[in-house]
Design a protein around this motif. Structure first.
Motif, short mmCIF file in Angstrom:
data_model
loop_
_atom_site.label_atom_id
_atom_site.label_comp_id
_atom_site.label_asym_id
_atom_site.label_seq_id
_atom_site.Cartn_x
_atom_site.Cartn_y
_atom_site.Cartn_z
N VAL A 224 1.01 -1.11 0.26
CA VAL A 224 0.02 0.09 -0.42
C VAL A 224 0.76 1.14 0.22
O VAL A 224 1.73 1.78 0.45
CB VAL A 224 -1.12 -0.18 1.03
N SER A 225 0.95 1.86 -0.95
CA SER A 225 1.34 3.45 -0.90
C SER A 225 1.17 4.62 -1.07
O SER A 225 1.40 5.58 -0.97
CB SER A 225 2.30 3.58 -2.26
N THR A 233 -4.31 3.00 -3.48
CA THR A 233 -3.25 2.69 -4.58
C THR A 233 -1.97 2.02 -3.79
O THR A 233 -1.40 2.04 -2.79
CB THR A 233 -2.25 3.85 -4.73
N VAL A 234 -1.66 0.75 -4.60
CA VAL A 234 -0.95 -0.28 -4.36
C VAL A 234 0.06 -0.20 -5.41
O VAL A 234 0.15 -0.11 -6.21
CB VAL A 234 -1.51 -1.61 -3.99
N ALA A 235 1.37 -0.96 -5.02
CA ALA A 235 3.06 -0.91 -5.84
C ALA A 235 2.86 -2.43 -5.94
O ALA A 235 3.05 -3.48 -4.80
CB ALA A 235 4.56 -0.77 -5.26
N MET A 236 2.56 -2.95 -7.32
CA MET A 236 3.10 -4.42 -7.59
C MET A 236 4.09 -4.78 -8.59
O MET A 236 5.11 -3.33 -8.59
CB MET A 236 0.92 -4.51 -8.82
N TRP A 237 4.46 -5.64 -8.36
CA TRP A 237 5.86 -6.35 -9.23
C TRP A 237 6.06 -5.44 -10.63
O TRP A 237 7.42 -5.30 -11.52
CB TRP A 237 5.51 -7.86 -9.89
N ASP A 238 4.79 -4.55 -11.65
CA ASP A 238 4.95 -4.12 -12.48
C ASP A 238 4.84 -2.92 -12.51
O ASP A 238 5.42 -1.50 -13.36
CB ASP A 238 3.92 -5.06 -14.23
N ARG A 239 3.73 -2.15 -12.41
CA ARG A 239 3.29 -0.90 -11.61
C ARG A 239 2.79 -0.67 -10.65
O ARG A 239 2.14 -2.03 -9.87
CB ARG A 239 2.16 -0.65 -12.91
N GLU A 240 1.78 0.58 -10.40
CA GLU A 240 0.87 0.86 -9.03
C GLU A 240 -0.63 1.08 -9.82
O GLU A 240 -0.75 1.42 -11.21
CB GLU A 240 1.16 2.55 -8.75
N TYR A 241 -1.40 0.92 -9.08
CA TYR A 241 -2.95 0.57 -9.61
C TYR A 241 -4.02 0.90 -8.09
O TYR A 241 -3.56 0.95 -7.46
CB TYR A 241 -2.90 -1.33 -9.52
N THR A 242 -4.29 1.61 -8.66
CA THR A 242 -5.81 1.92 -7.57
C THR A 242 -7.23 1.81 -7.49
O THR A 242 -7.59 1.22 -8.73
CB THR A 242 -5.85 3.36 -8.13
#
Length: 315
Positions: A224-225, A233-242
């Motif tokens: 969680v960013s 908004t979370v950071a995953m292995w490829d990019r951020e998602y909301t």
């Protein structure tokens, strides 16, 4: 034509004081035309003795032992983990849990978190009731399994107590299921508009549900960013998602474990930002993004370090 012989009913001599009838007389007293469905059967009632005071005390004691089984397991796992009592045979707590108990680290985390909730409930109950030991109080309904309290692990102790009491009431004074507890929490959240339960740096698991943007990401971990009112908004292995908070599930990692995962996430992000990654590199990063544990194995660490070196990333 000969007349058929008549059947005569035998009688018992009036002068006889013997209460036992001869066999032939007993047989003659049962009519062959009698309907078995209307026959009267005498049943001797067996008196069940009431429990003694000692037996009542023993029953309550053993019932409390059954109820506390998951609590005792969670507290024991806490000691094993925090004191690293597995270190003589296993490198990690996860490997130890899998080999010794046959379940995952996540299952252990669930039990540890559930033990904390149970302890909070009993502590508050003792404070409210003015008693020191709940094993002597048979009127208090307490959780009997980890699944019943899992929905409450993110709540504050007093909130856990309020939710549990409401769930017991909804279950008509019986032990509520985890589903009932979760329903109570959801209604309270809707009514009070409780704040987002997640916090910055928390490691969560992705639940795809109805979000097509997350297709292929189910089960992956994220950090969680940013925390909004009803989204994260979370950071995953490829990019951020909301995404909405119902697309997230906390992995209940310790603070130190969340920091370890943050370091792994930062390393993956730096690689991803390089762009034009080769397919094998993307495959490795995706694999690391699906880890079910808060650390890298020795081989994974070497592999990630090699990729970083190849792409010119040096700490």
């Amino acid at each position: 034509m000969n007349k058929p012989p008549s059947r005569r009913k035998k009688t018992t001599p009036a002068a006889s004081n013997d209460s036992t009838l001869p066999n032939d007389l007993v047989e003659e007293d049962i009519s062959p035309q009698e309907n078995p469905a209307t026959a009267t059967i005498n049943v001797t009632a067996v008196e069940v003795p009431e429990l003694t005071e000692q037996e009542i005390s023993d029953r309550l004691h053993f019932e409390r032992k059954v109820e506390r089984a998951f609590f005792e397991a969670g507290k024991a796992l806490t000691e094993l983990r925090d004191r690293r009592l597995y270190r003589s045979t296993h490198k990690t707590f996860e490997e130890y849990c899998r080999d010794r108990f046959g379940h995952s680290r996540q299952k252990s985390n669930y039990l540890i978190a559930a033990a904390d909730v149970y302890e909070n409930l009993t502590t508050i109950c003792c404070q409210n009731s003015g008693i020191e030991d709940l094993t002597t109080n048979g009127s208090q309904i307490l959780p009997t399994s980890e699944g019943q309290v899992r929905p409450m692990t993110k709540l504050e102790p007093q909130e856990q107590w309020q939710v549990w009491q409401a769930a017991v009431q909804e279950a008509d004074g019986k032990v509520p299921t985890g589903r009932v507890v979760k329903d109570v929490i959801e209604r309270i959240l809707e009514r009070t508009k409780a704040p987002n339960p997640y916090h910055l740096g928390e490691v969560c698991q992705i639940i795809v549900k109805d979000n097509p943007e997350l297709r292929g990401k189910g089960g992956c971990w994220c950090i969680v960013s940013h925390v909004g009112e009803f989204t994260c908004t979370v950071a995953m292995w490829d990019r951020e998602y909301t995404m909405r908070i119902d697309h997230l599930k906390s992995l209940n990692y310790l603070e130190s474990e969340c920091q370890q995962m943050q370091e792994i996430s930062d390393r993956i992000s730096r690689l991803w930002e390089k762009g034009k990654l080769e397919a094998p590199t993307e495959a490795v990063l995706k694999c690391l993004g699906e880890l079910k544990r808060p650390y890298l194995t020795e081989f994974e660490e070497k592999l990630l370090g090699f990729i970083e070196q190849e792409y010119g990333i040096v700490d």
